[in-house]
Design an enzyme around this catalytic site. Structure first.
Site, PDB file in Angstrom:
ATOM      1  N   PRO A   2       0.829  -1.204   0.000  1.00  0.00           N
ATOM      2  CA  PRO A   2       0.000   0.000   0.000  1.00  0.00           C
ATOM      3  C   PRO A   2       0.866   1.259   0.000  1.00  0.00           C
ATOM      4  O   PRO A   2       1.842   1.341   0.742  1.00  0.00           O
ATOM      5  CB  PRO A   2      -0.776  -0.119   1.312  1.00  0.00           C
ATOM      6  CG  PRO A   2      -0.803  -1.583   1.607  1.00  0.00           C
ATOM      7  CD  PRO A   2       0.506  -2.109   1.110  1.00  0.00           C
ATOM      8  N   TYR A  62      -1.327   5.924  13.262  1.00  0.00           N
ATOM      9  CA  TYR A  62      -2.783   5.798  13.139  1.00  0.00           C
ATOM     10  C   TYR A  62      -3.349   4.932  14.274  1.00  0.00           C
ATOM     11  O   TYR A  62      -2.616   4.459  15.139  1.00  0.00           O
ATOM     12  CB  TYR A  62      -3.150   5.255  11.757  1.00  0.00           C
ATOM     13  CG  TYR A  62      -2.704   6.178  10.637  1.00  0.00           C
ATOM     14  CD1 TYR A  62      -3.071   7.525  10.640  1.00  0.00           C
ATOM     15  CD2 TYR A  62      -1.894   5.730   9.602  1.00  0.00           C
ATOM     16  CE1 TYR A  62      -2.660   8.387   9.633  1.00  0.00           C
ATOM     17  CE2 TYR A  62      -1.470   6.595   8.586  1.00  0.00           C
ATOM     18  CZ  TYR A  62      -1.860   7.918   8.605  1.00  0.00           C
ATOM     19  OH  TYR A  62      -1.443   8.773   7.621  1.00  0.00           O
ATOM     20  N   ARG A  65      13.111   0.335  -0.690  1.00  0.00           N
ATOM     21  CA  ARG A  65      13.500   0.915  -1.998  1.00  0.00           C
ATOM     22  C   ARG A  65      14.361  -0.075  -2.766  1.00  0.00           C
ATOM     23  O   ARG A  65      15.413   0.242  -3.287  1.00  0.00           O
ATOM     24  CB  ARG A  65      14.196   2.263  -1.781  1.00  0.00           C
ATOM     25  CG  ARG A  65      14.189   3.167  -3.000  1.00  0.00           C
ATOM     26  CD  ARG A  65      14.533   4.616  -2.670  1.00  0.00           C
ATOM     27  NE  ARG A  65      15.660   4.771  -1.777  1.00  0.00           N
ATOM     28  CZ  ARG A  65      16.953   4.630  -2.127  1.00  0.00           C
ATOM     29  NH1 ARG A  65      17.272   4.374  -3.369  1.00  0.00           N
ATOM     30  NH2 ARG A  65      17.908   4.776  -1.237  1.00  0.00           N
ATOM     31  N   ARG A  72       7.939   2.844  -4.056  1.00  0.00           N
ATOM     32  CA  ARG A  72       8.645   3.711  -5.008  1.00  0.00           C
ATOM     33  C   ARG A  72       9.244   2.938  -6.191  1.00  0.00           C
ATOM     34  O   ARG A  72       9.105   3.403  -7.334  1.00  0.00           O
ATOM     35  CB  ARG A  72       9.714   4.525  -4.261  1.00  0.00           C
ATOM     36  CG  ARG A  72       9.092   5.584  -3.367  1.00  0.00           C
ATOM     37  CD  ARG A  72      10.126   6.273  -2.490  1.00  0.00           C
ATOM     38  NE  ARG A  72      10.677   5.371  -1.501  1.00  0.00           N
ATOM     39  CZ  ARG A  72      11.685   5.666  -0.681  1.00  0.00           C
ATOM     40  NH1 ARG A  72      12.256   6.852  -0.769  1.00  0.00           N
ATOM     41  NH2 ARG A  72      12.112   4.805   0.205  1.00  0.00           N
TER      42      ARG A  72
HETATM   43 FE1  SF4 Z   1      11.603   7.131  -6.764  1.00  0.00          FE
HETATM   44 FE2  SF4 Z   1      10.120   8.385  -8.538  1.00  0.00          FE
HETATM   45 FE3  SF4 Z   1       9.525   8.587  -5.979  1.00  0.00          FE
HETATM   46 FE4  SF4 Z   1      11.736   9.777  -6.941  1.00  0.00          FE
HETATM   47  S1  SF4 Z   1       9.624  10.259  -7.461  1.00  0.00           S
HETATM   48  S2  SF4 Z   1      11.537   8.541  -5.063  1.00  0.00           S
HETATM   49  S3  SF4 Z   1      12.334   8.311  -8.508  1.00  0.00           S
HETATM   50  S4  SF4 Z   1       9.455   6.738  -7.207  1.00  0.00           S
END
Ligand code: SF4
Ligand code: ADP
Length: 693
Positions: free
Chosen positions: A27, A178, A300, A323
């Site tokens: 999520p 939360y 990440r 991300r």
């Molecule tokens: Fe990663 Fe794109 Fe978020 Fe930047 S904007 S942290 S490149 S997912």
């Protein structure tokens, strides 16, 4: 596929459902709500198409008492919301992926600004943020037993609706400040009844949510628990290694899936400036030792080797991505096809987070198509073939020029990119060398790698083009991507750039990029307010300068609150011994003395420095563009069909703006305004509005 990576494509059983592989889009906020259900469905489905075995919603409110407005949040309050979410589940299922929903009650961390319901909390303790954007003045009420029963019932009702909407995995949320989290943590939970006191008592509310949800839908849907463990892991427990160990042990096999994470956005969604890939591991590494149920976590992750290592070392069963799935929705499929060197790796800049704070659909620096899958019909990996044999000349190879060149080339155009510097990459060549910005270099590395594979692309470094070269270049499409320049402009009490400071001791980031470094003691005056002022201050400090930092804003790098970086910017400046002056205007610099005054009180302050770096206004560098406009006849005679400017040469901005600008140019270089797709989404209102129970 590299055989080492085959483990990533194994199915994982989660209670009554089974994932097709280990790629799990956890999520995450998308800025998409019931206001734009088609935008959301296509956005989520694109990730399923790219191979994410599970695709989740962001936080979905179970009841109007969980109302985070004006921040965007999804809802599952009635039949219309069921239909709205069903658009997503159907689109996700078309690609064979599972759909997960993060049911959410914000407790005392939301202000219920729209519903006007006094927020619910275990003991009336509010989160009192240091930043005005997150502040509110309504303190939460203390939940009585009836309130507890109601919240559990709302979770159950929402879980049933989620099942009707087609979700395969339904969440209980006990993280990030939360409601569930507030019960777990003793600072928030000061109750003296069976829901407070011992860790076991504090876990009771989450247990009840889990048990009630399981008995309502658990035969058909997996029930996942999302929990923040950072604080709990730092707390002592009488019989366990930490309170985190105790909570996970108490609930060990109750959820079908553990989704484990950090406690606050800056640590959970840590920016690459301050944290590396896999930064959650020291907090969540124990969970699999305590439960037999599968565990998903994030960090990440963009390297398949790191992912495999997480699984083989027994840290995670499923590779969570938020991300990485935004930056490259097709990451899993690229690994599967042995094309992992084509992954558009997340650079960790957190512009995606800033779009949630801005209340708009998610934007990404690396992936210009994100959030535009439905509205503009942009697919991250598919491009409409070229409409002519025109040749495209891109002048400048920064993020805008590289993106424009790459997308035009993917459409089949013959593309030439000319760059006056020795290195391709524009501003990124300097910026990636600044403290903490190494990962940002991925933006140019990804594009240069791709461009170098293509037979229809010619790259020319060391090639400064003037109007004569362009007119004789025999290209029909000219795109000017010559960037912007930092100015020596100052700043007025009206909060606009005004005036200018000249002299040998006055520098801008462009001077520093060119290797022209200031000597001695330096004042960095920053009214750009994003990263540059802070990183330049750090950089100069690391070069041996004594540095002070001043800004008219209330914090250093004030806008970085939007990207989760601000607490760490202050830490970094402090750790470098850099004194920070806030609310300060720089007025003059004479004979080694910088004159400043407070923007509100006008109180004067002089500091002795050897040089000043102004990080303020950037203006487009479009001399070439203006010359081409002025020479319209010669342009026409040269067979040139269009002259455009993109990126910073059009409007100076962040990297995200430059990439988007280059992308949009290349998608539309042969399209008239009338032909451009720009759809407007609308809420689903098939059922007459009625009372919410
Ligand atoms: Fe990663 Fe794109 Fe978020 Fe930047 S904007 S942290 S490149 S997912
Ligand atoms: P953006 O962020 O818009 O992509 P950058 O500042 O990163 O802009 O990149 C602009 C690039 O254009 C720089 O690398 C600069 O050297 C290059 N450039 C500027 N003028 C010319 C020119 N006349 N010919 C070729 N390259 C140029």
């Amino acid at each position: 596929m590299n055989p080492n990576y085959s483990i990533l494509f194994e199915p994982v059983k989660l209670g009554p459902v089974t994932t097709p592989n280990r790629f799990y889009q956890v999520p995450h906020a998308s800025g998409m709500t019931e206001a734009n259900p088609r935008v959301r469905a296509k956005f989520r489905a694109t990730k399923a198409a790219g191979g994410w075995g599970v695709v989740s919603t962001g936080a979905v409110s179970t009841h109007p008492s969980s109302d985070d407005s004006p921040l965007p949040f999804a809802r599952l309050w009635d039949e219309n919301d069921v239909r709205s979410h069903a658009l997503s589940t159907e689109a996700i299922h078309e690609h064979g992926s599972l759909a997960a929903i993060e049911l959410w009650h914000g407790g005392g961390a939301v202000m219920n600004r729209t519903s006007r319901i006094p927020p619910y909390s275990p003991s009336g303790i509010p989160w009192m943020a240091t930043h005005v954007g997150f502040m509110g003045q309504l303190r939460p009420r203390v939940m009585d037993k009836n309130d507890i029963r109601n919240i559990v019932q709302w979770q159950v009702d929402a879980a049933r609706r989620a099942q009707t909407a087609g979700f395969d995995i339904v969440y209980i949320y006990a993280g990030m400040g939360y409601l569930g989290y507030e019960f777990l943590l003793e600072e928030y939970n000061r109750r003296s009844d069976e829901y407070g006191g011992s860790v076991e008592n504090r876990t009771r509310f989450v247990r009840e949510l889990l048990e009630a949800t399981k008995s309502a839908i658990g035969n058909d849907c997996a029930v996942a628990l999302r929990i923040s463990l950072e604080e709990l892991r730092s707390r002592k427990s009488d019989h366990y290694e930490s309170q985190a160990h105790e909570v996970v042990s108490l609930l060990a096999d109750l959820p079908d899936l553990w989704d484990v994470k950090m406690d606050s956005s800056p640590t959970d969604c840590a920016a690459s400036r301050f944290a590396d890939e896999g930064s959650h591991e020291p907090v969540i590494d124990f969970v699999k030792q305590v439960t037999d149920k599968p565990v998903v976590g994030v960090g990440r992750f963009t390297s398949p080797d790191t992912m495999v290592s997480q699984i083989k070392r027994g840290i995670l069963d499923l590779i969570g991505g938020a991300r990485p799935s935004i930056s490259d929705p097709f990451l899993p499929n690229k690994i599967k096809a042995g094309r992992e060197d084509e992954i558009r790796e997340c650079i960790g800049c957190n512009i995606c987070i800033s779009s949630w704070h801005d209340g708009v659909p998610v934007r990404c620096t690396q992936n210009a198509t994100i959030g535009e899958e439905w509205r503009k019909n942009w697919h991250p990996e598919k491009f409409e073939p070229k409409k002519s044999d025109d040749k495209v000349l891109v002048v400048g190879s920064g993020p805008a020029g590289l993106e424009a060149g790459l997308i035009a080339a993917r459409r089949g155009y013959e593309v030439t990119i000319a760059e006056k510097s020795h290195q391709l990459g524009g501003r990124l060549n300097f910026e990636e060398s600044l403290p903490g910005l190494r990962a940002w270099g991925r933006l140019k590395d990804y594009r240069l790698y791709a461009l170098k594979q293509m037979a229809n692309v010619s790259l020319y470094p060391d090639s400064e083009l003037g109007i004569d070269e362009i007119l004789s270049s025999e290209h029909q499409r000219i795109v000017i991507a010559t960037g912007a320049r930092w100015t020596r402009s100052l700043y007025s009490p009206l909060e606009i750039p005004i005036g200018r400071l000249d002299g040998d001791e006055i520098y801008t980031p462009d001077d520093i990029a060119a290797g022209n470094l200031p000597n001695g003691k330096v004042l960095v005056f920053d009214f750009d307010n994003y990263y540059m002022g802070g990183v330049i201050a750090e950089y100069l400090s690391e070069q041996g300068n004594k540095v002070e930092y001043a800004t008219p804003a209330g914090h250093a790098s004030a806008w970085t609150i939007m990207t989760n970086e601000q607490p760490y910017v202050h830490q970094a400046l402090f750790n470098h011994g850099i004194e920070v002056h806030t609310q300060m205007l720089l007025e003059n610099y004479i004979d080694g003395s910088a004159s400043m005054k407070n923007i509100f009180t006008s109180e004067a302050r002089e500091i002795d420095v050897d040089s000043v770096v102004i990080v303020g206004l950037r203006l487009p560098e479009n001399k070439l563009f203006d010359q081409l406009l002025a020479e319209n006849d010669a342009v026409q005679a040269g067979g040139i069909k269009s002259v455009d400017r993109i990126g910073d040469a059009l409007a100076a901005g962040a990297l995200v703006h430059a990439v988007y600008s280059g992308h949009e140019y290349a998608r539309n270089l042969d399209t008239t305004d009338q032909d451009r797709v720009l759809l407007r989404d609308l809420p689903i209102v098939e059922i007459e509005p009625r009372r919410i129970t």
